[in-house]
Motif scaffolding. Structure first.
Motif, PDB file in Angstrom:
ATOM      1  N   VAL A 115       6.562   5.305   6.835  1.00 57.17           N
ATOM      2  CA  VAL A 115       6.979   6.408   5.635  1.00 57.17           C
ATOM      3  C   VAL A 115       7.655   7.291   5.974  1.00 57.17           C
ATOM      4  N   PRO A 116       8.725   8.251   5.371  1.00 57.10           N
ATOM      5  CA  PRO A 116       9.641   8.884   5.300  1.00 57.10           C
ATOM      6  C   PRO A 116       9.117  10.205   5.601  1.00 57.10           C
ATOM      7  N   ALA A 117       8.443  10.591   5.844  1.00 58.00           N
ATOM      8  CA  ALA A 117       8.023  12.316   6.052  1.00 58.00           C
ATOM      9  C   ALA A 117       7.817  12.959   7.668  1.00 58.00           C
ATOM     10  N   GLU A 118       7.569  13.765   7.641  1.00 62.69           N
ATOM     11  CA  GLU A 118       7.103  14.856   9.045  1.00 62.69           C
ATOM     12  C   GLU A 118       5.347  14.313   8.900  1.00 62.69           C
ATOM     13  N   ASP A 119       5.021  14.297   7.851  1.00 58.13           N
ATOM     14  CA  ASP A 119       3.021  13.821   7.929  1.00 58.13           C
ATOM     15  C   ASP A 119       2.928  13.436   6.967  1.00 58.13           C
ATOM     16  N   ALA A 120       2.182  12.907   6.828  1.00 60.80           N
ATOM     17  CA  ALA A 120       2.008  11.781   5.663  1.00 60.80           C
ATOM     18  C   ALA A 120      -0.425  12.016   6.155  1.00 60.80           C
ATOM     19  N   ASP A 121      -0.939  12.251   4.737  1.00 59.73           N
ATOM     20  CA  ASP A 121      -1.946  11.606   4.831  1.00 59.73           C
ATOM     21  C   ASP A 121      -2.714  11.004   3.694  1.00 59.73           C
ATOM     22  N   ILE A 122      -2.787   9.629   3.825  1.00 58.47           N
ATOM     23  CA  ILE A 122      -2.562   8.090   2.733  1.00 58.47           C
ATOM     24  C   ILE A 122      -4.148   7.937   2.350  1.00 58.47           C
ATOM     25  N   ALA A 123      -4.828   7.764   1.115  1.00 56.43           N
ATOM     26  CA  ALA A 123      -5.582   6.981   1.344  1.00 56.43           C
ATOM     27  C   ALA A 123      -5.521   5.333   1.036  1.00 56.43           C
ATOM     28  N   LEU A 124      -6.331   4.831   0.794  1.00 55.05           N
ATOM     29  CA  LEU A 124      -5.984   3.140   0.921  1.00 55.05           C
ATOM     30  C   LEU A 124      -6.586   2.540  -0.642  1.00 55.05           C
ATOM     31  N   PHE A 125      -5.748   2.445  -1.617  1.00 54.58           N
ATOM     32  CA  PHE A 125      -5.814   1.987  -2.886  1.00 54.58           C
ATOM     33  C   PHE A 125      -5.693   0.588  -3.041  1.00 54.58           C
ATOM     34  N   GLU A 126      -6.504   0.348  -5.252  1.00 49.74           N
ATOM     35  CA  GLU A 126      -6.462  -0.959  -5.250  1.00 49.74           C
ATOM     36  C   GLU A 126      -5.651  -2.182  -5.447  1.00 49.74           C
ATOM     37  N   ASP A 127      -4.607  -0.505  -6.456  1.00 47.55           N
ATOM     38  CA  ASP A 127      -3.757  -0.974  -6.804  1.00 47.55           C
ATOM     39  C   ASP A 127      -3.387   0.260  -6.940  1.00 47.55           C
ATOM     40  N   LEU A 128      -1.381  -0.311  -7.371  1.00 47.46           N
ATOM     41  CA  LEU A 128      -0.381   1.005  -7.760  1.00 47.46           C
ATOM     42  C   LEU A 128       0.056   0.997  -8.830  1.00 47.46           C
ATOM     43  N   HIS A 129      -0.044   1.624 -10.171  1.00 41.76           N
ATOM     44  CA  HIS A 129       0.505   1.394 -11.389  1.00 41.76           C
ATOM     45  C   HIS A 129       1.598   2.645 -11.894  1.00 41.76           C
ATOM     46  N   TYR A 130       2.514   2.070 -11.467  1.00 41.13           N
ATOM     47  CA  TYR A 130       3.873   3.005 -11.586  1.00 41.13           C
ATOM     48  C   TYR A 130       4.605   2.609 -12.478  1.00 41.13           C
ATOM     49  N   HIS A 131       4.288   3.652 -14.250  1.00 37.80           N
ATOM     50  CA  HIS A 131       5.306   2.961 -15.253  1.00 37.80           C
ATOM     51  C   HIS A 131       6.418   4.401 -15.518  1.00 37.80           C
ATOM     52  N   ALA A 132       7.682   3.409 -15.203  1.00 41.34           N
ATOM     53  CA  ALA A 132       8.719   4.243 -15.008  1.00 41.34           C
ATOM     54  C   ALA A 132       8.778   4.937 -17.189  1.00 41.34           C
TER      55      ALA A 132
END
Length: 675
Positions: A523-540
């Protein structure tokens, strides 16, 4: 493996996959090149099949990207990876990398990505990759000078399947073999019953012929390597220019390819070239040799005075003699010299050996004649001798080369496959380097009480999303010009801030980081802690106020999400634009309450953060992208959201600027309205 159990694979495609030697391996590893070798399956189709097989293996329902904007971000990220490929194969292969909610799939790709990031994107290797393509199987190889013969119907079917390049003829007895021998240069009987037959012509009894394709039909291997020679050579160059470790002798393979011509015939053999040129040039050489003899004879006649007495002339006429007799009597030596010149010219022009030269000398006889003409029977015999010698040597060379190359066939496949896969790895490596990426740490979702959920690398880490020094790859500016962003969210939060302050780009950054994480990629970051999600809802952001029907549909969508959103990541950009501000604040507050109850993670960008916080029945986290002021009319912004801080609006900053520049009660009183 039941191929039809793969999503999108029907009976026809399953039958095509069944024709592959190792379809299960190709499906398990996402080997798009191998899958594309199945009849009727294109590279793009192969990628979709591989993706379906991977989803089935990891029990992935393919529903991680739950909205159009989420899918758009995925395609944009995938496009950035594809931009860094060289081959069309690698671009198609990247289609097998998708965001998944299945941890097993994510871990599988993470292992691949870690190794890929260690690759050195050497310029020479990248240049060599331009010539690498999946190997193709020639489908139009036909051999007409030999055939297989059998009296058994079952063997007929086996031979036809084993050697489709050859005609397979059904015969009953030796007489049938003899008839075939008159039409084919070579007849290979594959029935033991024919052992011991005595038939004129090149008739062989070889019951195991179908088990020796390189010997019986060397054209198969030669056509394969001729069609793929440049691709294999490019793969060899890739291995030499990269850190790939080939499991075969590159020099030996390259040397075998050097012995093969573009048309699938042996190359580099001087004797075969000599014989081939002799056959091709025979007629022209004969004509030239005739001209040499006649030109020389004419010159001799011009240079000599020939006197014929009357009685001799009368005698020649009475005997019916012509110029040949005159040549024999008066110019015998000159004629012999002219004929010898013709013979030598023919031998030299065709570079004939001693045996062939003996036949060639007979092309011009001793008996005087003018003009000098060749003996067609002698030339026909010479042609037959040269053709037979050429064909014998070509067949031997073909067989030897085919046997050598047949042993290299699987090596060549592995070399090309490794080179193509290297292109995929280098695309990941170059993406990681270009966007200064790191592999994210996977953490458990945030606990319901807001506490930390996991301990990794010796320290507690909050669940949800935590990004340090993130730079969105979706911005249309060089990555070095993008301000790094730190942002963390472990439940539901509102994101406030000035216009053009970076709220939407922060959502894009979070979406891109989460999608790449669930793809198993850096990922484009110096550091990242990310949980694993079931799904991603992105509303523009919605353009304009929705009509009643569209508004109802949007509310229904959030209702479904609110009642079943546990394990979801929800990103929403200015939902208030769907209706009136007052109603929007109430609707958003209600949605946040439901998501909070379901332990979902979400970020809602809104200019109504204050109103929403007051309306919600729980303590909503409000983060703010804080504007530091206006300098020469330009907004100065700290792009990293400040936790638990309601950011000031652009109008407030402008009024504050005016109040500081003008001694006016109006500006001061107006500024107090924002407090």
């Amino acid at each position: 493996m039941e191929f039809e159990s793969i999503p999108g694979v029907g009976a026809k495609t399953a039958a095509a996959l069944a024709e592959l030697d190792d379809a299960e391996r190709a499906l398990e590893t996402g080997d798009v090149a191998a899958l594309a070798e199945a009849p009727g399956i294109t590279q793009g189709r192969a990628a979709r099949i591989a993706r379906g097989a991977i989803r089935r293996e990891h029990d992935d329902d393919g529903a991680f990207l739950a909205t159009d904007r989420a899918r758009e971000v995925y395609r944009e990220v995938l496009g950035l990876l594809a931009d860094r490929t060289v081959t069309s194969y690698a671009e198609a292969r990247l289609e097998t990398f998708f965001p998944s909610g299945a941890r097993s799939r994510v871990e599988e790709v993470r292992e691949f990505a870690r190794e890929a990031m260690e690759r050195d994107a050497d310029a020479a290797a990248i240049d060599a990759l331009a010539g690498v393509e999946p190997l193709s199987e020639p489908r139009d190889v036909t051999v007409r000078d030999r055939c297989l013969a059998t009296a058994d119907a079952e063997r007929y079917r086996e031979a036809t399947d084993a050697m489709p390049e050859l005609s397979v003829e059904v015969v009953e007895d030796a007489r049938g073999l003899a008839e075939l021998a008159r039409g084919y240069s070579t007849v290979i009987a594959i029935d033991e019953a024919f052992a011991g037959v005595d038939v004129e012509g090149d008739v062989r009894v070889e019951p195991d012929a179908t088990e020796r394709p390189a010997e019986i039909v060397p054209e198969r291997a030669l056509a394969f390597f001729a069609a793929n020679r440049d691709r294999i050579r490019a793969a060899i160059d890739v291995h030499r220019a990269s850190d790939l470790d080939p499991d075969c002798d590159l020099d030996a393979l390259e040397g075998a390819l050097e012995r093969l011509d573009d048309d699938g015939t042996p190359a580099g053999d001087a004797e075969l070239e000599r014989l081939t040129n002799a056959v091709d040039d025979l007629d022209a050489a004969v004509g030239t040799s005739e001209s040499v003899a006649n030109d020389r004879l004419r010159e001799s006649i011009r240079e000599q005075d020939v006197t014929v007495e009357g009685s001799d002339l009368l005698s020649l006429v009475e005997q019916g003699a012509g110029v040949d007799s005159l040549l024999s009597r008066e110019l015998a030596d000159e004629y012999a010299a002219a004929v010898e010149a013709a013979r030598e010219n023919l031998i030299d022009a065709l570079d004939l050996d001693s045996g062939e030269a003996e036949i060639a000398r007979r092309a011009f006889g001793e008996d005087p004649t003018f003009p000098v003409e060749h003996d067609e029977d002698a030339i026909s015999r010479l042609r037959e001798e040269l053709q037979a010698a050429r064909d014998r040597r070509a067949t031997r060379l073909k067989t030897e080369l085919a046997q050598d190359l047949a042993d290299e066939r699987e090596n060549a496949r592995r070399l090309v496959r490794a080179a193509l896969e290297l292109d995929v790895e280098l695309a990941v490596a170059r993406f990681a380097a270009d966007f200064e990426c790191t592999m994210p740490d996977l953490v458990e979702p945030a606990a319901a009480d807001g506490g930390t959920a996991a301990v990794q690398n010796g320290r507690e880490r909050a669940g949800g999303v935590a990004i340090e020094g993130g730079r969105s790859p979706l911005l249309d500016v060089p990555i070095e010009e993008v301000d790094p962003v730190d942002y963390e969210v472990g439940g539901v939060a509102l994101l406030s801030g000035v216009n053009s302050g970076g709220k939407t780009s922060t959502l894009d950054l979070v979406a891109a980081v989460v999608i790449l994480t669930h793809m198993g990629l850096p990922v484009p970051a110096e550091d990242a802690d990310i949980a694993l999600f079931e799904d991603l809802h992105y509303h523009a952001k919605t353009q304009g106020t929705l009509d009643a029907g569209a508004f109802e549909s949007t509310v229904r969508e959030f209702a479904d999400l609110a009642t079943g959103g546990e394990g979801s990541l929800v990103l929403v950009d200015e939902l208030e634009s769907i209706t009136e501000p007052g109603a929007s604040a109430k609707i958003i507050a209600g949605i946040l309450e439901a998501l909070d109850e379901n332990d979902a993670t979400g970020v809602f960008v809104s200019h109504l953060a204050g109103e929403i916080r007051e309306t919600a029945d729980f303590e909503v986290t409000v983060d703010g992208i804080e504007a530091e002021g206006l300098v020469d009319g330009e907004l100065q912004v700290n792009r990293s959201p400040v936790k638990d801080h309601l950011a000031r609006s652009t109008p407030e900053l402008i009024v504050e600027k005016l109040a500081g520049e003008h001694d006016s009660e109006f500006y001061g009183e107006l500024l107090e309205k924002f407090e």
